[in-house]
Design an enzyme around this catalytic site. Structure first.
Site, mmCIF file in Angstrom:
data_model
loop_
_atom_site.group_PDB
_atom_site.id
_atom_site.type_symbol
_atom_site.label_atom_id
_atom_site.label_comp_id
_atom_site.label_asym_id
_atom_site.label_seq_id
_atom_site.Cartn_x
_atom_site.Cartn_y
_atom_site.Cartn_z
ATOM 1 N N HIS A 1 -1.905 -9.933 -3.009
ATOM 2 C CA HIS A 1 -2.870 -9.046 -3.670
ATOM 3 C C HIS A 1 -3.803 -9.823 -4.600
ATOM 4 O O HIS A 1 -4.197 -9.311 -5.655
ATOM 5 C CB HIS A 1 -2.098 -7.970 -4.438
ATOM 6 C CG HIS A 1 -2.836 -6.691 -4.648
ATOM 7 N ND1 HIS A 1 -3.995 -6.610 -5.409
ATOM 8 C CD2 HIS A 1 -2.593 -5.440 -4.206
ATOM 9 C CE1 HIS A 1 -4.400 -5.350 -5.424
ATOM 10 N NE2 HIS A 1 -3.577 -4.622 -4.701
ATOM 11 N N ASN B 1 0.819 -1.212 0.000
ATOM 12 C CA ASN B 1 0.000 0.000 0.000
ATOM 13 C C ASN B 1 0.857 1.268 0.000
ATOM 14 O O ASN B 1 2.021 1.239 -0.371
ATOM 15 C CB ASN B 1 -1.049 -0.024 1.115
ATOM 16 C CG ASN B 1 -2.328 0.667 0.676
ATOM 17 O OD1 ASN B 1 -2.406 1.886 0.672
ATOM 18 N ND2 ASN B 1 -3.317 -0.102 0.273
ATOM 19 N N ARG B 2 0.271 2.392 0.412
ATOM 20 C CA ARG B 2 0.888 3.682 0.136
ATOM 21 C C ARG B 2 1.791 4.198 1.244
ATOM 22 O O ARG B 2 1.519 3.971 2.434
ATOM 23 C CB ARG B 2 -0.213 4.724 -0.119
ATOM 24 C CG ARG B 2 -0.945 4.523 -1.428
ATOM 25 C CD ARG B 2 -2.212 5.368 -1.447
ATOM 26 N NE ARG B 2 -2.906 5.298 -2.719
ATOM 27 C CZ ARG B 2 -3.621 4.260 -3.129
ATOM 28 N NH1 ARG B 2 -3.728 3.175 -2.371
ATOM 29 N NH2 ARG B 2 -4.241 4.294 -4.295
ATOM 30 N N GLN C 1 -7.071 -4.636 4.049
ATOM 31 C CA GLN C 1 -7.514 -3.695 3.014
ATOM 32 C C GLN C 1 -8.540 -4.411 2.156
ATOM 33 O O GLN C 1 -8.242 -5.450 1.559
ATOM 34 C CB GLN C 1 -6.308 -3.290 2.138
ATOM 35 C CG GLN C 1 -6.596 -2.215 1.107
ATOM 36 C CD GLN C 1 -6.296 -0.801 1.638
ATOM 37 O OE1 GLN C 1 -5.786 -0.630 2.741
ATOM 38 N NE2 GLN C 1 -6.626 0.201 0.851
ATOM 39 N N TYR D 1 -6.936 -11.124 -6.436
ATOM 40 C CA TYR D 1 -8.287 -10.626 -6.707
ATOM 41 C C TYR D 1 -9.192 -11.851 -6.799
ATOM 42 O O TYR D 1 -8.887 -12.779 -7.551
ATOM 43 C CB TYR D 1 -8.358 -9.906 -8.056
ATOM 44 C CG TYR D 1 -7.674 -8.574 -8.143
ATOM 45 C CD1 TYR D 1 -6.293 -8.472 -8.116
ATOM 46 C CD2 TYR D 1 -8.413 -7.408 -8.314
ATOM 47 C CE1 TYR D 1 -5.662 -7.248 -8.242
ATOM 48 C CE2 TYR D 1 -7.789 -6.174 -8.448
ATOM 49 C CZ TYR D 1 -6.413 -6.102 -8.405
ATOM 50 O OH TYR D 1 -5.789 -4.886 -8.534
ATOM 51 N N GLU E 1 -6.464 -7.719 1.549
ATOM 52 C CA GLU E 1 -5.017 -7.698 1.752
ATOM 53 C C GLU E 1 -4.731 -7.522 3.238
ATOM 54 O O GLU E 1 -4.991 -6.459 3.801
ATOM 55 C CB GLU E 1 -4.408 -6.534 0.964
ATOM 56 C CG GLU E 1 -4.699 -6.587 -0.528
ATOM 57 C CD GLU E 1 -4.713 -5.190 -1.164
ATOM 58 O OE1 GLU E 1 -3.685 -4.497 -1.099
ATOM 59 O OE2 GLU E 1 -5.752 -4.794 -1.715
ATOM 60 N N ASP F 1 -11.653 0.945 -0.718
ATOM 61 C CA ASP F 1 -10.202 0.808 -0.881
ATOM 62 C C ASP F 1 -9.593 1.333 0.413
ATOM 63 O O ASP F 1 -8.889 2.336 0.439
ATOM 64 C CB ASP F 1 -9.732 1.619 -2.106
ATOM 65 C CG ASP F 1 -8.283 1.309 -2.472
ATOM 66 O OD1 ASP F 1 -7.658 0.482 -1.789
ATOM 67 O OD2 ASP F 1 -7.790 1.914 -3.443
ATOM 68 N N HIS G 1 2.905 0.004 -3.045
ATOM 69 C CA HIS G 1 3.216 -1.423 -3.214
ATOM 70 C C HIS G 1 4.672 -1.705 -3.557
ATOM 71 O O HIS G 1 4.969 -2.512 -4.449
ATOM 72 C CB HIS G 1 2.305 -2.016 -4.289
ATOM 73 C CG HIS G 1 0.853 -2.088 -3.900
ATOM 74 N ND1 HIS G 1 0.428 -2.309 -2.617
ATOM 75 C CD2 HIS G 1 -0.288 -1.970 -4.653
ATOM 76 C CE1 HIS G 1 -0.898 -2.332 -2.587
ATOM 77 N NE2 HIS G 1 -1.359 -2.117 -3.803
HETATM 78 C C1 GLA Z 1 -4.420 -1.602 -3.568
HETATM 79 C C2 GLA Z 1 -4.559 -0.165 -3.404
HETATM 80 C C3 GLA Z 1 -5.378 0.328 -4.513
HETATM 81 C C4 GLA Z 1 -4.802 -0.062 -5.828
HETATM 82 C C5 GLA Z 1 -4.702 -1.485 -5.946
HETATM 83 C C6 GLA Z 1 -4.030 -1.925 -7.224
HETATM 84 O O1 GLA Z 1 -5.496 -2.291 -3.171
HETATM 85 O O2 GLA Z 1 -5.100 0.208 -2.189
HETATM 86 O O3 GLA Z 1 -5.469 1.685 -4.411
HETATM 87 O O4 GLA Z 1 -3.535 0.461 -5.929
HETATM 88 O O5 GLA Z 1 -3.956 -1.952 -4.866
HETATM 89 O O6 GLA Z 1 -4.436 -1.257 -8.331
#
Ligand code: GLA
Length: 355
Positions: free
Chosen positions: A180, A80-81, A289, A182, A317, A252, A106
């Site tokens: 991560h 994440n950020r 997340q 999906y 996540e 998100d 990431h």
């Molecule tokens: C995470 C982030 C999202 C995005 C996805 C990938 O979940 O929180 O904002 O970046 O990964 O696209």
């Protein structure tokens, strides 16, 4: 549990990529490649006993090499950020790669999702697990310390995909590893996921700024669409005008788990009524997340010709909170030299049987 392997091609640099298929006695299968530790397939039964691949991805290595939104990958060194793509540790500022506006996402330009991991199968008590190792060198993507990471994937007889992460560093650093994947419990190509019902055992979440980064505020979920303490269809929250949903363009966000690292307690659950499939999540980490594929946009051609669009997959996540080195009241993601980072997450698959 047994593991078979096959060649999956070569990276542009000529590194061999291998696909490992983990199977259990109930017929569940997970295919994992040593490029990014990516889960490329996850085949699980529905309530009638029919199997579908419920994870988004590509048919071959080329798809992954061209770039993608972290499908099935191990994410690190910091998931994440990180705001402003920098952080301070022991009085020193570390500058990271800016890959989302002025921020870091990431792990940067070449995070662990793009690494070629050393893979081996490991035997224990008649069972086999897949072990992936990788050394992230001091200064890689701006992070301090040589970090040795080991991730193991195991498919249990109880239909659990168990992921264990370990890491050690030779100097103090920050670590936040996750997967991560999906999911679409109707099948990877089945489309919109807003009918899925989600439960997250959390009384609060980390509220985000317009840059989708936690501000430091830990906000109660009560009375908001972030209240997922009992199973709720995603559609209700996704269509709400709640400012946090608008900021994230959907879900998100990071939830502050009531389970607080107690892996014996269920942290999250997703139920899909038409197939009867259930995904349960257990973790030793304090946060999760939920990302509802808000930025998936005509991703194609993907697996079996699919072209995934917005809201056609979701991620859960397990993690430390995003940007947590900036907020002293968040659990600390600092890994001291010589200490061991550990993280276990279990994705458990069940079905509601038709009578
Ligand atoms: C995470 C982030 C999202 C995005 C996805 C990938 O979940 O929180 O904002 O970046 O990964 O696209």
């Amino acid at each position: 549990m047994s593991i078979t392997c096959r060649s999956y091609g070569f990276t542009k640099e000529g590194a061999a990529v291998i696909a490992f298929t983990l199977s259990n006695a109930n017929g569940l299968q997970a295919e994992i490649i040593n490029y990014g530790g990516i889960i490329t397939k996850l085949s699980v039964p529905d309530k009638k006993g029919d199997f579908d691949d419920i994870t988004l991805g590509f048919d071959n290595l080329d798809g992954y090499l061209k770039g993608h939104p972290y499908f099935g990958a191990i994410v690190g060194r910091y998931a994440n950020r990180i705001e402003d793509a920098q952080f301070e540790l022991n009085g020193k500022i570390y500058e990271l790669y800016k890959n989302i506006g002025d921020d870091h996402l990431h792990g940067g330009l070449k995070g662990f999702d793009k690494a070629v991991w050393i893979a081996e199968t490991v035997q224990s008590g008649g069972d086999e697990s897949l072990q992936l190792t990788y050394r992230s060198v001091d200064g890689e993507e701006g992070y301090p310390g040589n970090l040795d990471i080991k991730v193991t994937y195991f498919l249990s007889k109880d239909n659990e995909l168990i992921i264990d992460y370990f890491a050690v560093s030779d100097s103090d650093t920050v670590v936040n590893l996750t997967n991560h994947a999906y999911f679409n419990l109707c099948g990877h190509e089945a489309g919109d996921i807003s009918g899925h019902e989600v439960m997250i055992d959390a009384d609060s979440f980390t509220a985000v700024s317009s840059k989708n980064i936690p501000t430091g505020e830990i906000r109660k979920v009560e009375g908001t669409p972030m209240d997922l303490r009992v199973l709720k269809p995603l559609a209700a929250g996704l269509s709400s005008a709640y400012e946090q949903i608008i900021k994230g363009d959907g879900y998100d966000h990071n939830w502050v788990l009531n389970t607080a690292g107690d892996i014996s307690q269920k942290a999250a659950e997703v139920y899909e009524r038409t197939t009867g499939r259930i995904l349960e999540v257990y973790t030793t980490k304090p946060g999760i997340q939920l990302y509802t594929g808000n930025f998936l946009d005509e991703m194609g051609p993907c697996k079996e010709g699919a072209a995934y669009k917005k809201r056609e997959g979701f991620c859960l996540e397990t993690q430390y909170f995003p940007n947590s080195m900036k907020h002293k009241h968040f659990p600390s993601p600092i890994l001291k030299s010589g200490q061991v980072y550990t993280h276990k997450t279990i994705y458990k698959f069940k079905t509601i049987k038709v009578s």
